[in-house]
Each structure stands twice: as C-alpha cells, then as structure tokens.
Design a protein around this motif. Structure first.
Motif, PDB file in Angstrom:
ATOM      1  N   UNK A  36      13.023  13.587  64.831  1.00  0.00           N
ATOM      2  CA  UNK A  36      14.026  14.334  64.050  1.00  0.00           C
ATOM      3  C   UNK A  36      14.138  15.660  64.960  1.00  0.00           C
ATOM      4  N   UNK A  37      15.276  16.212  65.277  1.00  0.00           N
ATOM      5  CA  UNK A  37      15.587  17.524  65.776  1.00  0.00           C
ATOM      6  C   UNK A  37      15.404  18.677  64.682  1.00  0.00           C
ATOM      7  N   UNK A  73      15.425  17.622  47.410  1.00  0.00           N
ATOM      8  CA  UNK A  73      16.241  18.437  48.519  1.00  0.00           C
ATOM      9  C   UNK A  73      15.687  18.468  49.757  1.00  0.00           C
ATOM     10  N   UNK A  74      14.588  18.724  50.106  1.00  0.00           N
ATOM     11  CA  UNK A  74      14.213  18.799  51.431  1.00  0.00           C
ATOM     12  C   UNK A  74      13.959  17.550  52.254  1.00  0.00           C
ATOM     13  N   UNK A  75      13.654  16.289  51.528  1.00  0.00           N
ATOM     14  CA  UNK A  75      13.681  15.083  52.033  1.00  0.00           C
ATOM     15  C   UNK A  75      15.279  14.626  52.472  1.00  0.00           C
ATOM     16  N   UNK A  76      16.043  14.613  51.569  1.00  0.00           N
ATOM     17  CA  UNK A  76      17.248  14.106  52.004  1.00  0.00           C
ATOM     18  C   UNK A  76      17.944  15.201  52.896  1.00  0.00           C
ATOM     19  N   UNK A  77      17.814  16.446  52.778  1.00  0.00           N
ATOM     20  CA  UNK A  77      18.537  17.410  53.872  1.00  0.00           C
ATOM     21  C   UNK A  77      18.090  17.313  55.229  1.00  0.00           C
ATOM     22  N   UNK A 115      19.258  14.000  56.815  1.00  0.00           N
ATOM     23  CA  UNK A 115      20.334  13.828  57.118  1.00  0.00           C
ATOM     24  C   UNK A 115      20.580  14.772  58.438  1.00  0.00           C
ATOM     25  N   UNK A 116      19.943  15.927  58.583  1.00  0.00           N
ATOM     26  CA  UNK A 116      20.018  16.716  59.482  1.00  0.00           C
ATOM     27  C   UNK A 116      19.291  16.190  60.645  1.00  0.00           C
ATOM     28  N   UNK A 117      18.623  15.491  60.682  1.00  0.00           N
ATOM     29  CA  UNK A 117      17.733  14.887  61.686  1.00  0.00           C
ATOM     30  C   UNK A 117      18.233  13.253  62.069  1.00  0.00           C
ATOM     31  N   UNK A 118      18.753  12.755  61.314  1.00  0.00           N
ATOM     32  CA  UNK A 118      19.301  11.441  61.833  1.00  0.00           C
ATOM     33  C   UNK A 118      21.036  11.048  61.468  1.00  0.00           C
ATOM     34  N   UNK A 146      20.971   3.947  55.750  1.00  0.00           N
ATOM     35  CA  UNK A 146      20.184   3.111  56.943  1.00  0.00           C
ATOM     36  C   UNK A 146      18.900   3.863  57.284  1.00  0.00           C
ATOM     37  N   UNK A 147      18.906   5.176  57.153  1.00  0.00           N
ATOM     38  CA  UNK A 147      17.866   6.072  57.327  1.00  0.00           C
ATOM     39  C   UNK A 147      16.863   6.723  56.052  1.00  0.00           C
ATOM     40  N   UNK A 148      17.184   5.829  55.069  1.00  0.00           N
ATOM     41  CA  UNK A 148      16.750   6.110  53.865  1.00  0.00           C
ATOM     42  C   UNK A 148      16.352   7.730  53.382  1.00  0.00           C
ATOM     43  N   UNK A 149      17.808   8.255  53.565  1.00  0.00           N
ATOM     44  CA  UNK A 149      17.803   9.536  53.163  1.00  0.00           C
ATOM     45  C   UNK A 149      18.127   9.818  51.802  1.00  0.00           C
ATOM     46  N   UNK A 150      18.935   8.585  51.323  1.00  0.00           N
ATOM     47  CA  UNK A 150      19.094   8.671  49.635  1.00  0.00           C
ATOM     48  C   UNK A 150      18.224   7.834  48.982  1.00  0.00           C
ATOM     49  N   UNK A 151      17.595   8.440  47.849  1.00  0.00           N
ATOM     50  CA  UNK A 151      16.577   8.193  47.184  1.00  0.00           C
ATOM     51  C   UNK A 151      16.787   7.310  46.029  1.00  0.00           C
ATOM     52  N   UNK A 152      16.140   6.444  45.638  1.00  0.00           N
ATOM     53  CA  UNK A 152      16.312   5.547  44.462  1.00  0.00           C
ATOM     54  C   UNK A 152      16.472   6.357  43.070  1.00  0.00           C
ATOM     55  N   UNK A 153      17.910   5.902  42.601  1.00  0.00           N
ATOM     56  CA  UNK A 153      17.857   6.599  41.330  1.00  0.00           C
ATOM     57  C   UNK A 153      16.963   5.984  40.051  1.00  0.00           C
ATOM     58  N   UNK A 154      16.819   6.892  38.926  1.00  0.00           N
ATOM     59  CA  UNK A 154      16.024   6.177  37.895  1.00  0.00           C
ATOM     60  C   UNK A 154      16.863   5.193  37.278  1.00  0.00           C
TER      61      UNK A 154
END
Length: 301
Positions: free
Chosen positions: A2-3, A40-44, A47-50, A112-120
């Motif tokens: 990640x950059x 928030x931080x995980x997804x953003x 996305x910013x890194x991948x 593809x990069x697992x930025x989107x987390x599983x919904x309940x």
C-alpha cells in the motif's frame, strides 16, 4: 504494497468532498466513523492503496461519484442500524450506478482486494428444494406476468432489508428469442405502495433445475454474481402462488418470500387460498399477519 501517502490523501479528499453533500447529522456520524477501523479506515485505506486508478476514474465520473456518495450516506444514516445499510446501498447501485462502467470497475477492484466487507445477513433462508411443489415442472407452467401482493422481507428483524415491500414489483417470465428464459423485473424503491425512486428494471436469466424451483442469475447486478433460488411452495390456484426465496451476493446472504398473482391486488383472492398460504407459511415459522401487503393498481404496466 500500500502506498500510504496516496491512501491517506484519498481518505482526506473523500472526507473534504463529502462534507459539502452531508447533513449536520451525517457529518456527526462521519466523525463517529473516523474512530472505527471497520468500515471506514479499512475500506478507505484499502481503496486508496489498491484501487488508485479505479478511484480516480470513479470520482471524475458524475454518475459513479453520485453512487459512491449515495452509498456513503447509507452508511452514515444507518450508523446505529448496520443491518439496513445493504438494502439502502442496493437502491443507490440500481439507480445512480446502474450499468455505470466506472462504478463496476471500482466495485470489482474493491471485491478483488477485499476492501468491501461482508454485510450482516438479511433474513434466514426458509425452505429448500424439497419443499417445492412438484406439479410445476417447466418454465412454461408459470410463463407470463405476476405481481407481488405480499412479502416476508418487510424491513423489520429478522428481515431488515425490506426487499419484498418494494412497490410495484412486477415479474415477467418470458422465453427470449434465443431460446432461454428470463425474468424481466420492474419495481421502485420505497415501501407501503409509495415509490421513492423511478421504476427500476433488472433482468435475470432463469431456469427450473428442479420442479417448482426457479433459479435466477442476474445479468446486470452491480455486485456480481447475484444468484437467487425462488421455490414455489404453494400454488392452490392458477392465479396465486407462494414463493420462498434465498439469495447470495459476494458480500451478502439475504432471503424472503412473496405471494405473487396474475392480479394487481388481493381483493379477489379466494379465502381458501389465503388459508392455504397461512398454513404453509406457518409450517416454515412465518406469520401471515406479519407479512407486508402491496397494492399495484397505481403502477405502470
């Protein structure tokens, strides 16, 4: 790898941009989100890194940026009821983001990069193929137009999405010129017979892998693949049927059930049909009196 500078810059730009489109309450929710690693931080940061190129193309495309903003508002509006976020985001995707290639590219990169987390999970899946009636053996047996008159997924626990209460739900089982079957589905966002969006169109390739089981593979799903099995568990009259359905997206399991009819409302539904549906629902742990009714007389054809 990640950059970190790019990732932090992406988060900063996102926060500064969104503040111009948020209500005061949403800004407060945004501040609360800043203290959470997920989502928030995980997804953003992911996305910013991948997904640098996809993010840049999305934010410079009006429809894509509009879709992302809509989904962000869903997250903020449901900060204390996360189970409702998926359904809200779905309407964003099927309106602003429908068939938008930059949005599809962004979502695919996130998946593809697992930025989107599983919904309940949205509702327990009721029934199985073994519960389907055997008198319906081919798609020809249910060909044509059907309207949704009642639903099980009404927007309350354990079915928080409200998918079955979308107004004007119209199913059309049609044999395409190429020889395969489709379900041309139209509906609108909203509930209780009140549309909050324009009419939405979605297409699924359908088949009957077992008697009474209608498999749906959606051709235009923003989150792909999207697949559902609709099981005909009761059809006491040619004009009325009860279907229990279970669906899967890459980040969501969801389910429900619908009463469908050749008629737009239930004013002429025979009492014995209602009683049959009550009994079948009860066998699956579902209360008829807690289903959500729909009247489609105001809906376009």
């Amino acid at each position: 790898m990640i950059n970190k500078k790019f990732a932090f810059g992406y988060v900063l730009v996102s926060a500064l941009t969104l503040r111009y489109f948020l209500t005061t309450q949403q800004i407060i929710s945004q501040i609360r989100f800043l203290g959470r690693w997920e989502p928030f931080w995980h997804s953003n940061l992911c996305i910013g890194g991948n997904c640098k190129l996809a993010a840049a193309q999305c934010f410079t495309n009006y429809k894509c940026a509009q879709t992302i903003g809509c989904i962000q508002r869903c997250l903020l509006d449901n900060i204390d009821s996360e189970e409702k976020t998926a359904a809200c985001a779905y309407i964003c995707e099927m309106t602003y983001g429908y068939e938008n290639q930059p949005f599809k590219d962004m979502i695919n990169c996130m998946l593809d990069n697992k930025c989107l987390l599983e919904y309940p999970e949205d509702g327990p899946c009721k029934g199985s193929n073994a519960d389907a009636i055997t008198s319906v053996k081919t798609m020809e047996d249910i060909e044509g137009d059907w309207w949704v008159l009642r639903g099980i997924n009404c927007g309350e626990s354990p079915y928080p999405g409200g998918y079955d209460w979308y107004p004007c739900q119209h199913e059309r089982f049609i044999k395409a010129a190429e020889g395969h079957w489709i379900n041309n589905v139209t509906y609108c966002g909203g509930r209780h017979d009140k549309c909050t969006t324009d009419i939405i169109v979605t297409i699924a390739n359908v088949s009957m892998p077992a008697p009474g089981v209608v498999n749906h593979k959606y051709t235009d799903a923003p989150l792909d693949p999207q697949e559902e099995d609709w099981r005909l568990v009761s059809m006491p009259h040619p004009d009325y049927a009860l279907m229990l359905w279970c669906g899967r997206l890459p980040v969501l399991n969801y389910a429900g059930g619908i009463v469908i009819s050749r008629h737009r409302d239930d004013s002429s539904m025979p009492k014995e049909v209602v009683q049959e549906f009550r009994e079948v629902m009860s066998k699956h742990g579902i209360d008829w009196d807690k289903t959500c009714p729909s009247n489609n007389n105001h809906c376009p054809e």
